[in-house]
Write an enzyme that holds these catalytic residues in place. Structure first.
Site, PDB file in Angstrom:
ATOM      1  N   HIS A  80      44.990  50.096  76.390  1.00 23.25           N
ATOM      2  CA  HIS A  80      43.546  49.767  76.387  1.00 23.25           C
ATOM      3  C   HIS A  80      42.712  50.965  75.947  1.00 23.25           C
ATOM      4  CE1 HIS A  80      44.755  46.303  78.941  1.00 23.25           C
ATOM      5  NE2 HIS A  80      45.549  47.197  79.498  1.00 23.25           N
ATOM      6  N   SER A  88      29.799  65.470  53.595  1.00 24.44           N
ATOM      7  CA  SER A  88      28.633  64.599  53.536  1.00 24.44           C
ATOM      8  C   SER A  88      27.627  65.215  52.581  1.00 24.44           C
ATOM      9  CB  SER A  88      28.032  64.477  54.932  1.00 24.44           C
ATOM     10  OG  SER A  88      26.660  64.116  54.848  1.00 24.44           O
ATOM     11  N   LYS A 106      29.723  68.134  58.281  1.00 23.85           N
ATOM     12  CA  LYS A 106      30.676  67.030  58.335  1.00 23.85           C
ATOM     13  C   LYS A 106      31.966  67.278  57.560  1.00 23.85           C
ATOM     14  CE  LYS A 106      29.994  63.245  59.545  1.00 23.85           C
ATOM     15  NZ  LYS A 106      29.216  62.111  59.952  1.00 23.85           N
ATOM     16  N   GLU A 159      40.129  56.188  56.400  1.00 20.93           N
ATOM     17  CA  GLU A 159      39.205  55.043  56.432  1.00 20.93           C
ATOM     18  C   GLU A 159      39.452  54.116  55.247  1.00 20.93           C
ATOM     19  OE1 GLU A 159      35.063  56.311  57.049  1.00 20.93           O
ATOM     20  OE2 GLU A 159      35.885  58.025  58.100  1.00 20.93           O
ATOM     21  N   GLN A 194      49.314  31.148  37.091  1.00 21.34           N
ATOM     22  CA  GLN A 194      48.930  32.363  36.371  1.00 21.34           C
ATOM     23  C   GLN A 194      48.073  33.271  37.273  1.00 21.34           C
ATOM     24  OE1 GLN A 194      47.998  32.358  32.067  1.00 21.34           O
ATOM     25  NE2 GLN A 194      45.878  32.681  32.681  1.00 21.34           N
ATOM     26  N   LYS A 201      49.116  36.845  39.168  1.00 19.40           N
ATOM     27  CA  LYS A 201      49.314  38.192  38.625  1.00 19.40           C
ATOM     28  C   LYS A 201      48.315  39.232  39.078  1.00 19.40           C
ATOM     29  CE  LYS A 201      52.064  36.371  35.187  1.00 19.40           C
ATOM     30  NZ  LYS A 201      51.721  35.000  35.691  1.00 19.40           N
TER      31      LYS A 201
HETATM   32  N1  ARG Z   1      50.425  33.133  31.200  1.00 20.40           N
HETATM   33  C1  ARG Z   1      51.215  32.144  31.831  1.00 20.40           C
HETATM   34  C2  ARG Z   1      51.379  32.512  33.317  1.00 20.40           C
HETATM   35  O1  ARG Z   1      51.092  33.595  33.666  1.00 20.40           O
HETATM   36  C3  ARG Z   1      52.564  32.065  31.198  1.00 20.40           C
HETATM   37  C4  ARG Z   1      53.210  30.724  31.237  1.00 20.40           C
HETATM   38  C5  ARG Z   1      52.443  29.782  30.426  1.00 20.40           C
HETATM   39  N2  ARG Z   1      53.079  28.535  30.246  1.00 20.40           N
HETATM   40  C6  ARG Z   1      52.429  27.510  29.792  1.00 20.40           C
HETATM   41  N3  ARG Z   1      53.080  26.426  29.584  1.00 20.40           N
HETATM   42  N4  ARG Z   1      51.173  27.564  29.520  1.00 20.40           N
HETATM   43  O2  ARG Z   1      51.747  31.726  34.121  1.00 20.40           O
END
Ligand code: ARG
Length: 457
Positions: free
Chosen positions: A155, A276, A282, A289, A321, A324
């Site tokens: 605590h 600071s 400071k 952080e 997609q 990514k």
């Molecule tokens: N840029 C697409 C992705 O990241 C690749 C695959 C695309 N395939 C398609 N049939 N459009 O998923």
């Protein structure tokens, strides 16, 4: 310049192109994309699907593209939709006809699934190495601080004395679990989707075992629809990274508290602190952080990805997609945090005297005073009450238990003798706790041995 222009009668609208394209971020996968293509065409030639000459031209062309991208002499141009189209178009413009045969028996759907897997697998190794580096720093601190007493908290109230080695050992355990999680994910994901085609495999006599082997997988995946639509490994990796960040964030929070003017348990190195613009005195723990703050970003990536995947029908859908940018960002964030954090704790100074004094003045030995009575035949519940009275009396006088005279002890319970002082000394409190996992030196030495072995795994 579209791979799929044949069926279309209109030029793509610019806004549509911009919305649809992924080259601006999946360019990060060019190594993996080319590696996958080299394996694919090597297999195609071995199976007699393309000629040996075409294979050679394609592999040379791909290696040229890789070298030029690495050196920066080739740059990504906006008209291409994604990394796959970019590499293929570039190959065709370099080597002509042969380049058009590369995509035989393949779809961008199995291609992107492969690229992401190769990328994640590689990054798992990178992250694992960084976690290991951090654990090495933690272990160093543990080895050097078996006798550095400090208060243990529950605590955020002082509870019982522990050692800095013991406290650090808790983080060692967390990061060890993180590493085992990364290892598990790698094991589970290490099957190759290449050869799954768009969703239903292909009519060419591909040798999927062979490409899987060339690319370092245990073998091919077993269902082509699952293969192109599986992003479980991305989610698992995000989950493992969210946990790593949670651990880093808790650790950061403690360092921030310990570095505060009130605690002064640690002093951050100047190189890992900032000042600071207005307050000259400071020295702020910005790195800790920021690590704590960036945790939210990684959690967000995990939630995004789970949400993206939850409603999409089999097999591939363009929603995927979206995996990514957030995965790349989460990986870069975690790697940055791990590296910075390890540097921060490696250069941090522990104020051992302050830690020890703090452990002394918070009644962290009260449990041991009760245990003393229990060892002299007093039932624990009564002992708890007696020591409670003693603490109350000490608070009134502004002193610690060890500052009381024997007469004062005996006024509350005649069971107390001269040896009470030794029984509640900090050293005794810590060193008697030698149950495995406890802070006492002999217990800690055993654990440190295991920690060393774990770093060799
Ligand atoms: N840029 C697409 C992705 O990241 C690749 C695959 C695309 N395939 C398609 N049939 N459009 O998923």
């Amino acid at each position: 310049m579209k791979l799929w222009g044949g069926r279309f009668t209109k030029e793509e609208n610019q806004l549509v192109h911009n919305f649809n394209e992924s080259l601006s971020f999946d360019r990060k996968l060019y190594h993996q994309d080319i590696e996958g293509s080299v394996a694919h065409v090597t297999m195609l030639a071995r199976q007699g699907i393309v000629s040996e000459e075409d294979r050679e031209a394609i592999v040379d062309g791909l290696k040229g593209i890789l070298a030029d991208l690495d050196s920066g002499s080739l740059s990504f141009t906006r008209e291409h939709e994604d990394i796959h189209s970019f590499v293929e178009a570039n190959l065709i413009s370099r080597i002509g006809e042969a380049g058009k045969r590369l995509h035989t028996g393949r779809s961008r759907n199995d291609q992107v699934a492969l690229d992401m897997k190769l990328y994640c697998r590689h990054e798992i190794g990178e992250i694992d190495g960084l976690v290991k580096g951090l654990m090495e720093e933690i272990l160093k601190i543990m080895e050097e601080n078996l006798d550095t007493y400090m208060p243990g908290f529950t605590h955020l109230q002082k509870a019982q004395p522990v050692t800095l080695a013991h406290h650090m050992g808790a983080y060692f355990e967390m990061f060890y679990r993180d590493r085992t999680r990364l290892r598990d994910i790698r094991e589970r994901m290490n099957y190759c989707p290449l050869g799954s085609g768009a969703l239903a495999g292909t009519t060419y006599p591909l040798d999927r075992e062979y490409t899987a082997k060339l690319l370092g997988f245990y073998g091919p995946t077993l269902n082509s629809m699952d293969s192109v639509s599986d992003r479980d490994y991305v989610i698992e990796l995000l989950d493992a990274m969210a946990l790593i960040m949670m651990h880093l964030s808790r650790f950061s929070e403690e360092i921030i508290i310990w570095n505060s003017n009130e605690y002064r348990f640690v002093e951050l190195d100047d190189a890992y602190s900032t000042g600071s613009s207005i307050m000259p005195q400071k020295k702020n723990p910005d790195i800790a952080e920021l690590v704590r703050g960036k945790t939210g970003r990684v959690y967000g990536a995990l939630m995004s990805m789970l949400t993206t995947m939850k409603g999409i029908p089999l097999a591939y859908d363009k929603d995927m997609q979206e995996d990514k940018e957030l995965t790349f960002d989460a990986i870069d964030t975690v790697k940055g945090c791990l590296a910075l954090f390890a540097g921060m704790i490696a250069t941090m100074t522990f104020r051992k005297d302050v830690m020890e004094a703090s452990a002394k003045n918070g009644f962290t030995n009260a449990t041991d005073a009760a245990d003393y009575l229990v060892n002299h035949g007093v039932p624990f519940r009564d002992a708890h009450g007696i020591v409670g009275q003693l603490v109350l009396c000490c608070i009134g006088k502004g002193i610690g238990l060890d500052d009381m005279t024997l007469e004062e002890f005996q006024a509350v319970s005649p069971v107390f003798e001269e040896d009470i002082y030794e029984a509640i000394s900090m050293r005794t409190c810590v060193e008697k706790r030698v149950t495995l996992g406890g802070p006492g030196r002999t217990a800690m030495e055993r654990v440190i041995q295991v920690c060393k072995e774990r770093l060799q795994e």
